[in-house]
Design an enzyme around this catalytic site. Structure first.
Site, PDB file in Angstrom:
ATOM      1  N   PRO A   2     -87.229 -48.886-122.591  1.00 14.37           N
ATOM      2  CG  PRO A   2     -87.311 -48.132-120.421  1.00 14.37           C
ATOM      3  CD  PRO A   2     -86.492 -48.042-121.649  1.00 14.37           C
ATOM      4  CD  GLU A   3     -90.855 -49.761-127.655  1.00 15.11           C
ATOM      5  OE1 GLU A   3     -91.887 -49.553-128.309  1.00 15.11           O
ATOM      6  OE2 GLU A   3     -90.004 -50.596-127.998  1.00 15.11           O
ATOM      7  CE  LYS A  61     -90.843 -44.414-126.903  1.00 16.41           C
ATOM      8  NZ  LYS A  61     -89.819 -44.479-127.954  1.00 16.41           N
ATOM      9  NE  ARG A 290     -83.921 -47.898-133.014  1.00 19.42           N
ATOM     10  CZ  ARG A 290     -84.562 -46.996-132.311  1.00 19.42           C
ATOM     11  NH1 ARG A 290     -85.122 -45.986-132.927  1.00 19.42           N
ATOM     12  NH2 ARG A 290     -84.668 -47.078-131.027  1.00 19.42           N
TER      13      ARG A 290
END
Length: 308
Positions: A2-3, A61, A290
DNA sequence: CCGGACTCCTGGTTGC
DNA sequence: TGCAACCAGGAGTCCG
């Protein structure tokens, strides 16, 4: 996972339910979810049980629930100023906070809080986390240097304000960005420079601003840097308005519902699909362990304009 | 200061 | 069908 938008959806969902709630009991099913708590799990439980939650706050976050000062106990005679504390929550890649009734279990629940709200009655808060990169911790609040009189948990102190924060200082950010000697996406992901942006929204903002992820920050003109900041804000606000990005059941709000922003993605995860702007294929490159998703035509590294 | 490698983990998906 | 390899939204530390 989650951001900022996803964490903010969770915070907003949590706020009305937890504010004023009394912590009746705490169960730690997996101590690995307390990696960021300074003491053993008994200490975590002791510090929470019997306390009252004041509100739900967020920076980037990180999420935290400030705790009212504990009821004075004889054994722990109050010798003056009690340190303010908060329950800090970070969702990591796969964390969820789910609000349930007292009979509902969730798979992969690592920590459970049973709450009593003066108006809404009994409630259960399940901290669910598949990968256990997230965590809970009781942490002390300390003063920040970036706004007068504000307190944040000590483990959040190094995190910059996020671009949706009213105290976010655009000029300070742009100055610091220009002085960096690194690639622009690396800078966007640096939570000490600005917070809340992760891999999805970094790729989306860069696509919108037509900037290559590896463009050196020192070669970004001031107008392009401003444009990038504006696009970061736009994409975060739009995602927030759609309840966040959900690819599967991994990200959900406190009631277990998914967000809709995945339907609005232009670059992230769109490799092989046509760029919505020019029609050429979106590329995925490996970057920082990533993926980086971008349009090789719209987003090219630009040489800095010659001075003078 | 910077970048890269590596760590913490589980589980769903892909490919042979 | 079985199994291994690969992939995932984060962030901290260490080393050159």
């Amino acid at each position: 996972m989650p951001e900022l938008p996803e964490v903010e959806v969770v915070r907003a969902g949590l706020a009305p339910a937890v504010s004023g709630s009394h912590v009746a009991s705490v169960t730690v099913f997996d101590e690995r979810s307390l990696r960021r708590h300074a003491g053993p799990s008994e200490d975590f439980v002791d510090r929470l049980e019997g306390r009252t939650i004041v509100s739900a706050e967020r920076r980037g976050k990180f999420l935290w629930l400030p705790l009212a000062a504990p009821e004075p106990v004889e054994a722990r005679a109050s010798t003056g100023s009690a340190t303010a504390e908060a329950l800090v929550v970070h969702l990591g890649m796969s964390g969820q906070v789910l609000l349930r009734d007292r009979t509902t279990d969730d798979r992969l629940t690592r920590i459970r809080l049973e709450l009593d709200h003066p108006d809404h009655g009994p409630l259960r808060l399940n901290f669910v986390d598949q990968r256990i990169f997230g965590s809970m911790a009781v942490d002390e609040m300390i003063e920040t240097t970036d706004a007068p009189g504000a307190l944040v948990p000590s483990q959040v102190a190094h995190i910059a304000r996020d671009p949706l924060d009213e105290w976010f200082d655009d000029r300070l950010f742009l100055d610091r960005l220009a002085r960096r000697n690194t690639g622009v996406k690396r800078a966007l992901l640096d939570q000490t420079l600005l917070s809340g942006v992760g891999n999805i929204y970094a790729d989306e903002a860069l696509w919108a601003a037509r900037i290559h992820y590896d463009q050196p920050t020192s070669t970004l003109s001031r107008p392009r840097a401003k444009l990038l900041l504006a696009e970061v804000r736009l994409v975060l606000e739009k995602a927030l308005g759609e309840g966040g990005t959900s690819f599967d059941a991994q990200y959900v709000n406190v009631n277990g519902a998914s967000g809709y922003f995945s339907h609005s993605l232009n670059a992230y995860g769109q490799q092989g699909k046509p760029c919505p702007r020019c029609g050429r294929p979106i590329i995925r490159e490996s970057f920082m362990n990533r993926g980086s998703h971008f349009c090789a035509f719209c987003q090219r590294v630009r040489a800095p304009r010659a001075a003078g």
